[in-house]
Design an enzyme around this catalytic site. Structure first.
Site, mmCIF file in Angstrom:
data_model
loop_
_atom_site.group_PDB
_atom_site.id
_atom_site.type_symbol
_atom_site.label_atom_id
_atom_site.label_comp_id
_atom_site.label_asym_id
_atom_site.label_seq_id
_atom_site.Cartn_x
_atom_site.Cartn_y
_atom_site.Cartn_z
ATOM 1 N N ARG A 164 65.265 36.884 10.725
ATOM 2 C CA ARG A 164 66.596 37.155 10.161
ATOM 3 C C ARG A 164 66.642 36.752 8.692
ATOM 4 O O ARG A 164 67.343 37.371 7.902
ATOM 5 C CB ARG A 164 67.670 36.453 10.994
ATOM 6 C CG ARG A 164 67.776 37.089 12.379
ATOM 7 C CD ARG A 164 68.784 36.389 13.280
ATOM 8 N NE ARG A 164 68.700 36.933 14.638
ATOM 9 C CZ ARG A 164 69.276 36.387 15.697
ATOM 10 N NH1 ARG A 164 69.985 35.279 15.566
ATOM 11 N NH2 ARG A 164 69.151 36.936 16.891
ATOM 12 N N TYR A 168 52.387 39.087 13.327
ATOM 13 C CA TYR A 168 52.271 38.945 11.876
ATOM 14 C C TYR A 168 50.856 38.529 11.473
ATOM 15 O O TYR A 168 50.514 38.559 10.301
ATOM 16 C CB TYR A 168 53.316 37.938 11.366
ATOM 17 C CG TYR A 168 54.728 38.393 11.707
ATOM 18 C CD1 TYR A 168 55.360 39.371 10.945
ATOM 19 C CD2 TYR A 168 55.391 37.905 12.832
ATOM 20 C CE1 TYR A 168 56.623 39.839 11.276
ATOM 21 C CE2 TYR A 168 56.659 38.357 13.173
ATOM 22 C CZ TYR A 168 57.266 39.327 12.396
ATOM 23 O OH TYR A 168 58.510 39.800 12.731
ATOM 24 N N LYS A 197 60.066 40.762 24.591
ATOM 25 C CA LYS A 197 60.272 40.034 23.341
ATOM 26 C C LYS A 197 61.239 38.899 23.561
ATOM 27 O O LYS A 197 62.283 39.143 24.184
ATOM 28 C CB LYS A 197 60.823 41.028 22.323
ATOM 29 C CG LYS A 197 61.125 40.480 20.976
ATOM 30 C CD LYS A 197 61.664 41.563 20.111
ATOM 31 C CE LYS A 197 62.106 40.939 18.816
ATOM 32 N NZ LYS A 197 63.050 41.750 18.122
ATOM 33 N N LYS A 213 74.091 36.936 19.862
ATOM 34 C CA LYS A 213 73.856 38.301 20.345
ATOM 35 C C LYS A 213 73.830 38.340 21.867
ATOM 36 O O LYS A 213 73.246 39.237 22.459
ATOM 37 C CB LYS A 213 72.550 38.828 19.738
ATOM 38 C CG LYS A 213 72.559 38.846 18.196
ATOM 39 C CD LYS A 213 71.374 39.613 17.606
ATOM 40 C CE LYS A 213 71.483 39.689 16.077
ATOM 41 N NZ LYS A 213 70.421 40.516 15.483
ATOM 42 N N SER A 236 58.763 36.082 14.980
ATOM 43 C CA SER A 236 58.697 35.282 13.762
ATOM 44 C C SER A 236 58.682 33.774 14.027
ATOM 45 O O SER A 236 57.946 33.037 13.365
ATOM 46 C CB SER A 236 59.871 35.653 12.863
ATOM 47 O OG SER A 236 61.102 35.489 13.556
ATOM 48 N N LYS A 264 64.578 42.432 25.829
ATOM 49 C CA LYS A 264 64.684 41.627 24.626
ATOM 50 C C LYS A 264 65.714 40.542 24.883
ATOM 51 O O LYS A 264 66.859 40.833 25.233
ATOM 52 C CB LYS A 264 65.121 42.507 23.455
ATOM 53 C CG LYS A 264 65.359 41.722 22.183
ATOM 54 C CD LYS A 264 65.588 42.638 21.008
ATOM 55 C CE LYS A 264 65.900 41.833 19.768
ATOM 56 N NZ LYS A 264 66.101 42.707 18.611
ATOM 57 N N GLU A 268 66.092 46.316 33.349
ATOM 58 C CA GLU A 268 66.117 46.895 31.994
ATOM 59 C C GLU A 268 64.922 47.834 31.781
ATOM 60 O O GLU A 268 65.060 48.927 31.236
ATOM 61 C CB GLU A 268 66.073 45.783 30.933
ATOM 62 C CG GLU A 268 67.403 45.073 30.685
ATOM 63 C CD GLU A 268 68.356 45.905 29.831
ATOM 64 O OE1 GLU A 268 67.989 47.018 29.399
ATOM 65 O OE2 GLU A 268 69.490 45.446 29.603
HETATM 66 C C1 PBG Z 1 66.771 43.178 15.238
HETATM 67 C C2 PBG Z 1 65.403 42.668 15.461
HETATM 68 C C3 PBG Z 1 65.100 41.323 15.548
HETATM 69 C C4 PBG Z 1 63.706 41.242 15.654
HETATM 70 C C5 PBG Z 1 63.192 42.535 15.654
HETATM 71 N N1 PBG Z 1 64.268 43.423 15.530
HETATM 72 C C6 PBG Z 1 65.974 40.132 15.449
HETATM 73 C C7 PBG Z 1 67.190 40.030 16.245
HETATM 74 O O1 PBG Z 1 67.361 40.677 17.272
HETATM 75 O O2 PBG Z 1 68.051 39.251 15.841
HETATM 76 C C8 PBG Z 1 62.962 39.946 15.734
HETATM 77 C C9 PBG Z 1 61.520 39.954 15.365
HETATM 78 C C10 PBG Z 1 60.967 38.627 15.011
HETATM 79 O O3 PBG Z 1 61.615 37.577 15.171
HETATM 80 O O4 PBG Z 1 59.807 38.587 14.563
HETATM 81 N N2 PBG Z 1 67.104 44.412 15.569
#
Ligand code: PBG
Length: 328
Positions: free
Chosen positions: A208, A317, A252, A221, A278, A198, A237
């Site tokens: 968010r 989605y 991701k 992050k 998203s 990720k 990983e």
């Molecule tokens: C957080 C999490 C995130 C997403 C899934 N779980 C956002 C982040 O790490 O800030 C993102 C999914 C998306 O953008 O559709 N634990």
């Protein structure tokens, strides 16, 4: 005109029947995992400004959504709670409250629609007051202390009916720790889908907003999510999460990281999922709304690209709409 070896690659593309015959990749409803955002209330839906067409749903409406998913052939849902503000705290204790919004959604859906798999996100950002995925002390994201909280969160979720625990926090060692705890507590059939590679990404912005963590987040992050410049590290990983007992792994974001999906496919013999996140959703919707691209064509093209790269499935989605379309 003569060609080398008599080849004309356009020959098989000439007609629809022939294109169908030589098609290398198929997309089916069982490739699609549908993320849902859960809110408190009854018969309640709220709009997400940056994700036109996606709504946060109260638990009862999530149950209806789960029935629609089942009827469309979608195998699993991924749930994300928008925790009420007053329950967010520095230590994120709501994450392991057995009666939290996530657990109530899991058990309501599981009892009404047991045929659909339920994937529970494990991370602190949905419960903490600062929007980070881990516990914070003096600006540091704590690793092992966070893992302890992840374990407790995974246990209440499994108790509530989660079929798959999906740690998205990127702390080191969490997969092995969660696996051991699940086994100790009699949840040896609960799977772990590790958000293995990720990346620290701009493409999570709309998510968010959807879970209400964006406005709280200070900083970024990058001390736990991966650097987008890296690929070898993603393989480490994934290797680590497999060694710790992951049943499947995830890459991701999705489309900008298809090279990672393909490399993982060629390197590891395990189910691999990709998350069309998203921001990717928003790019397609907003570009289509501006008349820049054909919306339905872009959706199908992007989802086939994941399959072509070697993904076993995609969190998207668009899942319900596409599953229904494919069934027709
Ligand atoms: C957080 C999490 C995130 C997403 C899934 N779980 C956002 C982040 O790490 O800030 C993102 C999914 C998306 O953008 O559709 N634990």
């Amino acid at each position: 005109m003569a060609f080398l070896g008599g080849q004309r690659l356009r020959r098989t593309r000439r007609t629809a029947w022939s294109r169908a015959m030589v098609r290398e990749t198929v997309l089916t409803p069982s490739d699609l995992i549908w993320p849902l955002f859960v809110i408190e209330g009854q018969n309640e839906k709220t709009q997400i400004r940056t994700m036109p067409g996606v709504e946060r749903l109260s638990v009862d409406l999530c149950v209806e959504a789960a029935k629609a998913a089942r009827d469309a052939g979608i195998p699993a849902l991924a749930l994300f709670p928008n925790t009420p503000d007053h329950l967010r705290s520095e230590n994120g204790a709501e994450a392991y409250n057995p009666d939290n919004l996530m657990c109530r959604a899991l058990s309501a859906i599981k009892s009404a629609v047991p045929e659909v798999g339920l994937i529970a996100d494990v991370a602190l950002d949905e419960y903490s007051s600062d929007g980070q995925d881990g516990l914070v002390r003096d600006g540091e994201i704590l690793n092992d202390e966070t893992v302890d909280v992840m374990i407790r969160s995974a246990l209440v979720q499994s108790q509530a009916g989660a079929d798959i625990i999906a740690p998205s926090d990127m702390m080191d060692g969490r997969v092995g720790a969660i696996r051991a705890a699940l086994d100790d507590e009699g949840h040896e059939q609960v799977q772990i889908m590790a958000y293995a590679s990720k990346y620290a990404s701009c493409f999570y912005g709309p998510f968010r907003e959807a879970v209400g963590s964006g406005s709280r987040l200070k900083g970024d992050k990058r001390t736990y999510q991966m650097d987008y410049a890296n690929s070898d590290e993603a393989m480490r990983e994934i290797e680590q999460d497999i060694a710790e007992g992951a049943d499947s792994v995830m890459v991701k974001p999705g489309l900008p990281y298809l090279d990672i999906v393909r490399r993982a496919r060629d390197s590891f013999n395990i189910p691999i999922y990709a998350y069309q996140v998203s921001g990717e959703y928003a790019m397609i919707e907003l570009a289509a709304a501006a008349g820049a691209i054909d919306r339905n064509g872009a959706i199908l093209e992007s989802l086939h690209a994941f399959k072509r790269a070697g993904a076993n499935g995609v969190l998207t989605y668009f899942a319900l709409e596409v599953a229904r379309e494919l069934a027709r």
